[in-house]
Design a protein around this motif. Structure first.
Motif, PDB file in Angstrom:
ATOM      1  N   VAL A   1       0.839  -1.208   0.000  1.00 38.04           N
ATOM      2  CA  VAL A   1       0.000   0.000   0.000  1.00 38.04           C
ATOM      3  C   VAL A   1       0.868   1.250   0.000  1.00 38.04           C
ATOM      4  N   SER A   2       1.881   1.258   0.861  1.00 36.03           N
ATOM      5  CA  SER A   2       2.770   2.422   0.949  1.00 36.03           C
ATOM      6  C   SER A   2       3.494   2.649  -0.374  1.00 36.03           C
ATOM      7  N   THR A   3       3.892   1.560  -1.025  1.00 33.73           N
ATOM      8  CA  THR A   3       4.607   1.649  -2.300  1.00 33.73           C
ATOM      9  C   THR A   3       3.732   2.262  -3.382  1.00 33.73           C
ATOM     10  N   PHE A   4       2.481   1.774  -3.499  1.00 40.03           N
ATOM     11  CA  PHE A   4       1.670   2.331  -4.585  1.00 40.03           C
ATOM     12  C   PHE A   4       1.220   3.760  -4.277  1.00 40.03           C
ATOM     13  N   CYS A   5       1.174   4.140  -3.005  1.00 46.08           N
ATOM     14  CA  CYS A   5       0.871   5.543  -2.680  1.00 46.08           C
ATOM     15  C   CYS A   5       2.010   6.472  -3.114  1.00 46.08           C
ATOM     16  N   VAL A   6       3.246   6.022  -2.928  1.00 41.55           N
ATOM     17  CA  VAL A   6       4.396   6.799  -3.399  1.00 41.55           C
ATOM     18  C   VAL A   6       4.342   6.925  -4.920  1.00 41.55           C
ATOM     19  N   ALA A   7       4.011   5.826  -5.589  1.00 42.10           N
ATOM     20  CA  ALA A   7       3.910   5.855  -7.054  1.00 42.10           C
ATOM     21  C   ALA A   7       2.842   6.844  -7.509  1.00 42.10           C
ATOM     22  N   ILE A   8       1.693   6.834  -6.835  1.00 39.09           N
ATOM     23  CA  ILE A   8       0.606   7.750  -7.182  1.00 39.09           C
ATOM     24  C   ILE A   8       1.062   9.196  -7.025  1.00 39.09           C
ATOM     25  N   SER A   9       1.751   9.475  -5.925  1.00 40.57           N
ATOM     26  CA  SER A   9       2.249  10.829  -5.683  1.00 40.57           C
ATOM     27  C   SER A   9       3.157  11.293  -6.820  1.00 40.57           C
ATOM     28  N   ILE A  10       4.053  10.406  -7.271  1.00 41.53           N
ATOM     29  CA  ILE A  10       5.013  10.776  -8.309  1.00 41.53           C
ATOM     30  C   ILE A  10       4.305  11.110  -9.614  1.00 41.53           C
ATOM     31  N   TYR A  11       3.422  10.214 -10.087  1.00 35.94           N
ATOM     32  CA  TYR A  11       2.860  10.478 -11.410  1.00 35.94           C
ATOM     33  C   TYR A  11       1.714  11.484 -11.375  1.00 35.94           C
ATOM     34  N   GLN A  12       1.086  11.689 -10.203  1.00 35.66           N
ATOM     35  CA  GLN A  12       0.119  12.783 -10.130  1.00 35.66           C
ATOM     36  C   GLN A  12       0.820  14.141 -10.257  1.00 35.66           C
ATOM     37  N   ARG A  13       1.998  14.243  -9.648  1.00 34.94           N
ATOM     38  CA  ARG A  13       2.729  15.509  -9.749  1.00 34.94           C
ATOM     39  C   ARG A  13       3.335  15.704 -11.131  1.00 34.94           C
ATOM     40  N   ALA A  14       3.865  14.630 -11.699  1.00 35.28           N
ATOM     41  CA  ALA A  14       4.430  14.733 -13.045  1.00 35.28           C
ATOM     42  C   ALA A  14       3.337  15.110 -14.049  1.00 35.28           C
ATOM     43  N   ASN A  15       2.150  14.514 -13.861  1.00 34.20           N
ATOM     44  CA  ASN A  15       0.964  14.848 -14.666  1.00 34.20           C
ATOM     45  C   ASN A  15       1.237  14.737 -16.164  1.00 34.20           C
ATOM     46  N   ILE A  16       1.983  13.707 -16.541  1.00 31.32           N
ATOM     47  CA  ILE A  16       2.199  13.422 -17.963  1.00 31.32           C
ATOM     48  C   ILE A  16       1.130  12.444 -18.422  1.00 31.32           C
ATOM     49  N   PHE A  17       1.098  11.292 -17.777  1.00 28.34           N
ATOM     50  CA  PHE A  17      -0.031  10.381 -17.920  1.00 28.34           C
ATOM     51  C   PHE A  17      -0.096   9.558 -16.643  1.00 28.34           C
ATOM     52  N   MET A  18      -1.306   9.135 -16.278  1.00 26.09           N
ATOM     53  CA  MET A  18      -1.482   8.456 -15.001  1.00 26.09           C
ATOM     54  C   MET A  18      -2.658   7.506 -15.073  1.00 26.09           C
ATOM     55  N   HIS A  19      -2.770   6.670 -14.044  1.00 26.29           N
ATOM     56  CA  HIS A  19      -3.923   5.785 -13.951  1.00 26.29           C
ATOM     57  C   HIS A  19      -5.182   6.646 -13.888  1.00 26.29           C
ATOM     58  N   PRO A  20      -6.226   6.306 -14.662  1.00 24.81           N
ATOM     59  CA  PRO A  20      -7.424   7.148 -14.671  1.00 24.81           C
ATOM     60  C   PRO A  20      -8.070   7.327 -13.299  1.00 24.81           C
ATOM     61  N   ASN A  21      -7.977   6.307 -12.446  1.00 24.68           N
ATOM     62  CA  ASN A  21      -8.551   6.449 -11.112  1.00 24.68           C
ATOM     63  C   ASN A  21      -7.812   7.522 -10.313  1.00 24.68           C
ATOM     64  N   ASP A  22      -6.506   7.594 -10.495  1.00 25.47           N
ATOM     65  CA  ASP A  22      -5.729   8.597  -9.771  1.00 25.47           C
ATOM     66  C   ASP A  22      -5.918   9.984 -10.379  1.00 25.47           C
ATOM     67  N   ASP A  23      -6.235  10.028 -11.670  1.00 25.83           N
ATOM     68  CA  ASP A  23      -6.616  11.311 -12.255  1.00 25.83           C
ATOM     69  C   ASP A  23      -7.960  11.755 -11.684  1.00 25.83           C
ATOM     70  N   THR A  24      -8.848  10.784 -11.417  1.00 27.49           N
ATOM     71  CA  THR A  24     -10.125  11.111 -10.784  1.00 27.49           C
ATOM     72  C   THR A  24      -9.895  11.816  -9.456  1.00 27.49           C
ATOM     73  N   THR A  25      -9.018  11.247  -8.632  1.00 29.89           N
ATOM     74  CA  THR A  25      -8.763  11.876  -7.327  1.00 29.89           C
ATOM     75  C   THR A  25      -8.075  13.229  -7.500  1.00 29.89           C
ATOM     76  N   ASN A  26      -7.220  13.350  -8.517  1.00 29.83           N
ATOM     77  CA  ASN A  26      -6.585  14.639  -8.807  1.00 29.83           C
ATOM     78  C   ASN A  26      -7.626  15.691  -9.190  1.00 29.83           C
ATOM     79  N   ILE A  27      -8.563  15.299 -10.058  1.00 29.23           N
ATOM     80  CA  ILE A  27      -9.624  16.215 -10.486  1.00 29.23           C
ATOM     81  C   ILE A  27     -10.498  16.617  -9.298  1.00 29.23           C
ATOM     82  N   LEU A  28     -10.898  15.618  -8.509  1.00 30.34           N
ATOM     83  CA  LEU A  28     -11.699  15.917  -7.319  1.00 30.34           C
ATOM     84  C   LEU A  28     -10.934  16.850  -6.376  1.00 30.34           C
TER      85      LEU A  28
END
Length: 206
Positions: free
Chosen positions: A108-135
């Motif tokens: 869980v901790s590992t995938f949270c770090v991954a989410i943080s990295i690609y949400q900030r990079a904002n190049i492309f990301m898992h659509p679910n994590d883009d959902t949380t970014n949009i929200l």
């Protein structure tokens, strides 16, 4: 690409340790248990639904965003199946419960770090994590924890539905509770301490 593989690694570690997965992965595992399709395929379908939902949330058609999310989830669903096979072959499901619990929390901790990295990079990301970014940035004034909690509602409903079919709940345990309570906190913390120079650059159009 690094954060994509890291995300798949963490999720697969949760699945094979079988002491609780992230809530969306747990929903896919329970759908698999109820109806039979492969977990990777189910995660792709969930990602496709998330990508379509994002188009509604941003209130416009953004084809580059939609296409990037589909590419991400295609690779993600492939890598998670690869890692599940690898970890199963390595014997993780047969390890003592306490060790598997620690591995699930690590996952869980590992995938949270991954989410943080690609949400900030904002190049492309898992659509679910883009959902949380949009929200988070369009509707919740930057609150990562609130966006994660809202995003948990659909998979919880899915698990309740599959429970009605099978009378079983799979992949929901200590790791799931840890994920529900800590996802937003872990992502916000990783924003500050993992590649801290990488800042959020959320935008509507890609």
């Amino acid at each position: 690409m690094f954060s994509l593989v890291l995300n798949a690694f963490g999720n697969a570690l949760c699945v094979t340790s079988n002491v609780g997965s992230g809530i969306w992965t747990a929903a896919a595992v329970n759908l698999h248990n109820a109806f039979g399709p492969d977990v990777g395929l189910l995660l792709f379908i969930i990602g496709l639904i998330n990508a379509l939902t994002n188009q509604l949330l941003i209130r416009r058609i953004d084809l580059p965003r939609f296409g990037g999310e589909l590419v991400f989830v295609l690779f993600f669903s492939y890598f998670i199946d690869v890692f599940i096979s690898l970890f199963t072959w390595a014997g993780i499901p047969a390890l003592p419960w306490f060790v598997r619990m620690c591995l699930s929390i690590l996952g869980v901790s590992t995938f949270c770090v991954a989410i943080s990295i690609y949400q900030r990079a904002n190049i492309f990301m898992h659509p679910n994590d883009d959902t949380t970014n949009i929200l988070r940035f369009m509707y919740l004034k930057g609150n990562a924890t609130a966006s994660q909690l809202i995003d948990f509602v659909p998979p919880i409903v899915t698990i309740l539905i599959t429970f009605a079919v099978t009378h079983q709940v799979k992949a929901v345990n200590v790791g799931t509770l840890y994920s529900i309570l800590m996802n937003g906190v872990l992502i916000a913390t990783a924003d500050r301490v993992v590649f801290p120079k990488l800042k959020h650059n959320f935008k509507l159009n890609h």
